[in-house]
Design an enzyme around this catalytic site. Sequence first.
Site, PDB file in Angstrom:
ATOM      1  N   ASP A  66       2.148  22.634 -12.638  1.00 48.81           N
ATOM      2  CA  ASP A  66       3.125  24.817 -12.772  1.00 48.81           C
ATOM      3  C   ASP A  66       3.684  24.486 -13.763  1.00 48.81           C
ATOM      4  OD1 ASP A  66       6.825  23.654 -10.884  1.00 48.81           O
ATOM      5  OD2 ASP A  66       4.872  22.496 -12.740  1.00 48.81           O
ATOM      6  N   ASP A  71       4.400  20.000 -17.885  1.00 51.81           N
ATOM      7  CA  ASP A  71       2.586  20.318 -17.427  1.00 51.81           C
ATOM      8  C   ASP A  71       2.328  19.992 -18.917  1.00 51.81           C
ATOM      9  OD1 ASP A  71       4.800  21.781 -15.668  1.00 51.81           O
ATOM     10  OD2 ASP A  71       3.110  20.167 -14.463  1.00 51.81           O
ATOM     11  N   ASN A  82       7.519  25.934 -11.721  1.00 53.07           N
ATOM     12  CA  ASN A  82       8.563  26.214 -13.026  1.00 53.07           C
ATOM     13  C   ASN A  82       8.008  28.067 -13.329  1.00 53.07           C
ATOM     14  OD1 ASN A  82       9.329  23.659 -14.113  1.00 53.07           O
ATOM     15  ND2 ASN A  82       7.294  22.574 -15.046  1.00 53.07           N
ATOM     16  N   THR A  98       1.884  17.839 -10.606  1.00 56.00           N
ATOM     17  CA  THR A  98       2.752  17.711 -10.872  1.00 56.00           C
ATOM     18  C   THR A  98       3.984  18.987 -11.503  1.00 56.00           C
ATOM     19  OG1 THR A  98       1.847  18.617 -13.133  1.00 56.00           O
ATOM     20  CG2 THR A  98       1.880  16.455 -13.506  1.00 56.00           C
ATOM     21  N   PHE A 158      13.390  19.064  -7.948  1.00 55.23           N
ATOM     22  CA  PHE A 158      13.129  20.220  -8.305  1.00 55.23           C
ATOM     23  C   PHE A 158      11.259  20.899  -7.644  1.00 55.23           C
ATOM     24  CE2 PHE A 158      12.847  24.644  -9.953  1.00 55.23           C
ATOM     25  CZ  PHE A 158      11.513  24.604 -10.028  1.00 55.23           C
ATOM     26  N   ASN A 159      10.458  19.832  -8.026  1.00 57.06           N
ATOM     27  CA  ASN A 159       9.119  19.819  -7.465  1.00 57.06           C
ATOM     28  C   ASN A 159       8.880  19.953  -5.950  1.00 57.06           C
ATOM     29  OD1 ASN A 159       7.885  20.701  -8.800  1.00 57.06           O
ATOM     30  ND2 ASN A 159       7.428  17.962 -10.203  1.00 57.06           N
ATOM     31  N   HIS A 172       8.439  14.503 -17.793  1.00 54.91           N
ATOM     32  CA  HIS A 172       8.513  14.168 -16.273  1.00 54.91           C
ATOM     33  C   HIS A 172       6.642  13.494 -16.253  1.00 54.91           C
ATOM     34  CE1 HIS A 172      12.582  14.326 -15.811  1.00 54.91           C
ATOM     35  NE2 HIS A 172      12.466  16.068 -16.338  1.00 54.91           N
ATOM     36  N   ASP A 173       5.644  14.768 -16.403  1.00 52.93           N
ATOM     37  CA  ASP A 173       4.342  15.368 -15.843  1.00 52.93           C
ATOM     38  C   ASP A 173       3.961  14.269 -16.494  1.00 52.93           C
ATOM     39  OD1 ASP A 173       5.394  18.429 -15.289  1.00 52.93           O
ATOM     40  OD2 ASP A 173       5.820  17.230 -14.550  1.00 52.93           O
TER      41      ASP A 173
HETATM   42  O1  RIB Z   1      11.399  18.118 -11.521  1.00 47.34           O
HETATM   43  C1  RIB Z   1      10.987  17.570 -12.673  1.00 47.34           C
HETATM   44  C2  RIB Z   1       9.698  18.034 -12.405  1.00 47.34           C
HETATM   45  O2  RIB Z   1       9.805  19.941 -12.040  1.00 47.34           O
HETATM   46  C3  RIB Z   1       8.720  18.333 -13.723  1.00 47.34           C
HETATM   47  O3  RIB Z   1       7.525  18.245 -12.824  1.00 47.34           O
HETATM   48  C4  RIB Z   1       8.703  19.694 -13.567  1.00 47.34           C
HETATM   49  O4  RIB Z   1       7.325  20.289 -14.488  1.00 47.34           O
HETATM   50  C5  RIB Z   1       9.005  20.504 -12.809  1.00 47.34           C
HETATM   51  O5  RIB Z   1       7.559  20.974 -11.965  1.00 47.34           O
HETATM   52 CA    CA Z   2       5.796  20.654 -13.734  1.00 49.14          CA
END
Ligand code: RIB
Ligand code: CA
Length: 318
Positions: free
Chosen positions: A10, A15, A39, A128, A169-170, A247-248
Amino acid sequence: MATRFILDCDTGSDDAVAIFAATAHPGLELVAVTTVNGNAAVEHTTENTLRVLDHAGARVPVHAGAARPLARPDFPVPRAVLNAGSAFQRAHLDFPAAVSVPERRSAVPFLVDAYMDDSYADVTLVATGPLTNVALALATEPRLAARIPRLVIMGGAHGNGNVTAAAEFNFWVDPEAASAVLGAGIRDVVIMSLDATHSAPLSRADCDAFDGIGTPAASGAAQLIRHRIEHDQAGVEGSGDVSSPVHDPMCVAFLVRPDVVTESVRAFVSVETTGSRTLGELLVDTRPWCPEPPNATVALRASAEVYRDFLRTAFLAN
Ligand code: RIB
Ligand code: CA
């Protein structure tokens, strides 16, 4: 032999750094990208993906995917309310408008066709973003659960979430999709949790080092990470520098540097889909007497040194 993989994402800033690393690292072959609502709206995550690939000078097929969660009309709290006033994840990444265009075939039929084709038997799936596309592909063709050789997910938290105290979040955006994917029986699932990504944040000094490399991927990544550091409420001050979890790219690093993960646990995992305060929570059942067999490896800590080395190797090769 490069590790072949598909990235479902996303595309927001982290990402995008994952895409820069994936298209440059000599040990990786990014076969295709599928995009999803997360996102930003899927039209924006698709455009952002194309912009990043163009900036990196990479030709990778992009398939646009789901515009909304699996079973809900929107996020549990609409994006406009959730991110009100935040510049952390932007609809338009700061790169020139894309010249390349997405493929005609959308994400879900592409994923189904790919993993029903024996030539994709060695292709890892890295996700991701919210797991909507992956859940839809599995619902469309349940045989995919036995045919996806490995699924590496950025998502979940064993400790604090980032949208709520419980949820990352994801998984929070589409808890039904996360629950369905983790319950599908894919034989090799690795979850790169917030616990792992927060244990190895990247700093302004890292951005300076990436800028010193001078390749489009390195400078693009530095720009994106600096933006994250500037706007991230999870930013960490220390030794005169400020850092932020990215993160990704850690999911992509894991493909060629599994030693980036320094602590993990095999466990039966599931995702909360009904809790009023725990919606989207990743439940990691580590009880010795847990009745269900483990269905995932959850990464809990990472090595910042290995992570930086992976990114440096990738950006030098762009
Ligand atoms: O919580 C972090 C994740 O949520 C990451 O992948 C960020 O890009 C969002 O997608
Ligand atoms: Ca992401």
